[in-house]
Scaffold this motif. Structure first.
Motif, mmCIF file in Angstrom:
data_model
loop_
_atom_site.group_PDB
_atom_site.id
_atom_site.type_symbol
_atom_site.label_atom_id
_atom_site.label_comp_id
_atom_site.label_asym_id
_atom_site.label_seq_id
_atom_site.Cartn_x
_atom_site.Cartn_y
_atom_site.Cartn_z
ATOM 1 N N ALA A 40 0.840 -1.200 0.000
ATOM 2 C CA ALA A 40 0.000 0.000 0.000
ATOM 3 C C ALA A 40 0.873 1.248 0.000
ATOM 4 C CB ALA A 40 -0.929 -0.003 1.207
ATOM 5 N N ASP A 41 0.375 2.320 -0.613
ATOM 6 C CA ASP A 41 1.134 3.570 -0.636
ATOM 7 C C ASP A 41 1.183 4.223 0.739
ATOM 8 O OD1 ASP A 41 1.695 3.950 -3.619
ATOM 9 O OD2 ASP A 41 -0.469 3.592 -3.601
ATOM 10 N N LEU A 42 0.156 3.982 1.541
ATOM 11 C CA LEU A 42 0.105 4.539 2.892
ATOM 12 C C LEU A 42 -0.587 3.526 3.798
ATOM 13 C CD1 LEU A 42 0.499 7.098 4.748
ATOM 14 C CD2 LEU A 42 -1.861 7.691 4.160
ATOM 15 N N VAL A 43 0.021 3.229 4.933
ATOM 16 C CA VAL A 43 -0.561 2.309 5.904
ATOM 17 C C VAL A 43 -0.804 3.077 7.204
ATOM 18 C CG1 VAL A 43 -0.294 0.184 7.229
ATOM 19 C CG2 VAL A 43 0.586 0.323 4.883
ATOM 20 N N ILE A 44 -2.050 3.076 7.659
ATOM 21 C CA ILE A 44 -2.411 3.685 8.935
ATOM 22 C C ILE A 44 -2.810 2.553 9.867
ATOM 23 C CG2 ILE A 44 -3.941 5.323 10.119
ATOM 24 C CD1 ILE A 44 -4.334 6.717 7.378
ATOM 25 N N ARG A 45 -1.920 2.208 10.795
ATOM 26 C CA ARG A 45 -2.190 1.110 11.726
ATOM 27 C C ARG A 45 -3.029 1.631 12.887
ATOM 28 N NH1 ARG A 45 0.313 -3.437 10.393
ATOM 29 N NH2 ARG A 45 2.114 -3.350 8.992
ATOM 30 N N LEU A 46 -4.118 0.934 13.165
ATOM 31 C CA LEU A 46 -5.082 1.374 14.162
ATOM 32 C C LEU A 46 -5.012 0.519 15.415
ATOM 33 C CD1 LEU A 46 -8.171 1.732 11.774
ATOM 34 C CD2 LEU A 46 -6.553 3.536 12.423
ATOM 35 N N ASP A 47 -5.375 1.137 16.566
ATOM 36 C CA ASP A 47 -5.579 0.335 17.767
ATOM 37 C C ASP A 47 -7.053 -0.067 17.833
ATOM 38 O OD1 ASP A 47 -7.032 2.533 18.703
ATOM 39 O OD2 ASP A 47 -5.477 3.167 20.128
ATOM 40 N N GLU A 48 -7.459 -0.728 18.895
ATOM 41 C CA GLU A 48 -8.831 -1.227 18.979
ATOM 42 C C GLU A 48 -9.864 -0.107 19.046
ATOM 43 O OE1 GLU A 48 -9.431 -4.209 21.917
ATOM 44 O OE2 GLU A 48 -7.942 -5.578 21.065
ATOM 45 N N ALA A 49 -9.421 1.091 19.437
ATOM 46 C CA ALA A 49 -10.319 2.246 19.464
ATOM 47 C C ALA A 49 -10.260 3.038 18.161
ATOM 48 C CB ALA A 49 -9.973 3.149 20.638
ATOM 49 N N ARG A 50 -9.578 2.484 17.159
ATOM 50 C CA ARG A 50 -9.424 3.095 15.832
ATOM 51 C C ARG A 50 -8.574 4.351 15.856
ATOM 52 N NH1 ARG A 50 -15.113 1.151 15.127
ATOM 53 N NH2 ARG A 50 -15.631 2.884 16.482
ATOM 54 N N HIS A 51 -7.712 4.490 16.834
ATOM 55 C CA HIS A 51 -6.757 5.593 16.862
ATOM 56 C C HIS A 51 -5.484 5.161 16.140
ATOM 57 C CE1 HIS A 51 -8.946 6.750 20.794
ATOM 58 N NE2 HIS A 51 -9.452 7.410 19.775
ATOM 59 N N PRO A 52 -4.881 6.054 15.358
ATOM 60 C CA PRO A 52 -3.652 5.669 14.642
ATOM 61 C C PRO A 52 -2.498 5.376 15.594
ATOM 62 C CG PRO A 52 -4.630 7.672 13.710
ATOM 63 C CD PRO A 52 -5.339 7.409 15.001
ATOM 64 N N LEU A 53 -1.903 4.215 15.427
ATOM 65 C CA LEU A 53 -0.684 3.855 16.166
ATOM 66 C C LEU A 53 0.553 4.205 15.364
ATOM 67 C CD1 LEU A 53 -1.668 0.300 17.485
ATOM 68 C CD2 LEU A 53 -1.441 2.382 18.856
ATOM 69 N N GLU A 54 0.446 4.086 14.051
ATOM 70 C CA GLU A 54 1.568 4.342 13.159
ATOM 71 C C GLU A 54 1.029 4.755 11.810
ATOM 72 O OE1 GLU A 54 5.479 1.984 11.330
ATOM 73 O OE2 GLU A 54 3.751 0.862 12.092
ATOM 74 N N ILE A 55 1.657 5.733 11.195
ATOM 75 C CA ILE A 55 1.295 6.179 9.851
ATOM 76 C C ILE A 55 2.559 6.140 9.009
ATOM 77 C CG2 ILE A 55 0.379 8.064 8.461
ATOM 78 C CD1 ILE A 55 -1.126 9.055 10.940
#
Length: 273
Positions: free
Chosen positions: A255-270
């Motif tokens: 993917a060109d951009l990966v936004i990793r989410l936690d269980e609350a859908r907050h970004p952990l890593e972009i």
């Protein structure tokens, strides 16, 4: 996710600008992939708003808005496999309609964007589809399996859950779905200029996220609308499990951009590629 994290919106807007500078074709297509309930629609709306504030004409189309009619899926259930009565998997969308929308947008003309009423399980009447004016510069295309690749035939042999084991024991449904994903869906996905993945922490969180979506639908539902209970949600998301797990395993690498989410859908890593 009622509101997008500003860092996520900023990162996707950087992809929008990069796509606009890389090609003269318009609109550029920004694809957003993510499991059910991951916040794709919320991010798409935030992007549309940001584009407007930056003077970019934009529109949003969801893969969900391309679902076949209830009657058409009932016909698939009769003629191909009973599991195809349930909307969602490859083969239950009108991909030709999606390609027609893209072609019309690229030709510079106005186009009506399809819309699907999930509570009634049928498309919104065409007369009520929103019209995109000529000159659209950015199309945000979002969907749970957007950009997914089909699996090798050998990888389809073992069921991933009880639904596949009990209702698709011979593997006919999953092979047919895989074939559909490898055919017309790839023609649609090939039109994506930049692919963004909202990466859930795992498939296990999808049931809770989908339950939250269903509660939102219930608030808006009329007396004739259908809303799923918890058991129905569990069975529903089982249709999506195989492809969702594959996406989470392999798409972050391309993917060109990966936004990793936690269980609350907050970004952990972009992370941009």
């Amino acid at each position: 996710m009622s509101k997008c994290h500003p860092d996520a919106v900023d990162a996707v807007m950087a992809q929008v600008r990069g796509a606009l500078s890389a090609t003269r074709r318009r609109p550029v297509v920004i694809g957003i992939c993510g499991a059910q309930g991951s916040g794709k629609s919320t991010l798409a709306r935030a992007l549309e708003d940001r584009c407007g504030r930056e003077g970019l004409a934009s529109a949003v189309l969801s893969l969900d808005d391309l679902y076949l009619t209830h009657a058409e899926r009932q016909a698939l259930a009769r003629d191909v496999h009973p599991l195809l009565a349930t909307r969602g998997v490859p083969g239950t969308h009108d991909i030709a309609l999606g390609l027609d929308v893209l072609d019309t947008l690229e030709s510079g003309g106005p186009v009506a964007l399809p819309r699907f009423d999930k509570a009634r399980d049928d498309p919104v009447p065409e007369r009520d589809w929103p019209i995109v004016a000529p000159g659209c510069q950015v199309l945000v295309l979002e969907g749970w399996c957007l950009g997914a690749f089909p699996q090798r035939t050998s990888d389809l042999a073992d069921p991933v859950n009880a639904l596949e084991a009990e209702e698709d024991a011979d593997g006919h449904w999953r092979r047919w779905v895989n074939d559909m994903l490898g055919d017309s869906y790839q023609r649609l996905f090939a039109r994506i200029d930049r692919l963004v993945l909202l990466a859930a922490p795992g498939f296990e969180v999808v049931h809770r996220w989908r339950s939250e979506q269903e509660r939102d639908l219930a608030v808006q539902a009329g007396p004739e609308d259908t809303v799923m209970d918890e058991a129905e949600i569990a069975r529903f998301i089982a249709h999506y499990e195989r492809i969702t797990r594959v996406i989470l395993a392999e798409m972050p690498g391309r993917a060109d951009l990966v936004i990793r989410l936690d269980e609350a859908r907050h970004p952990l890593e972009i992370a941009a590629r």
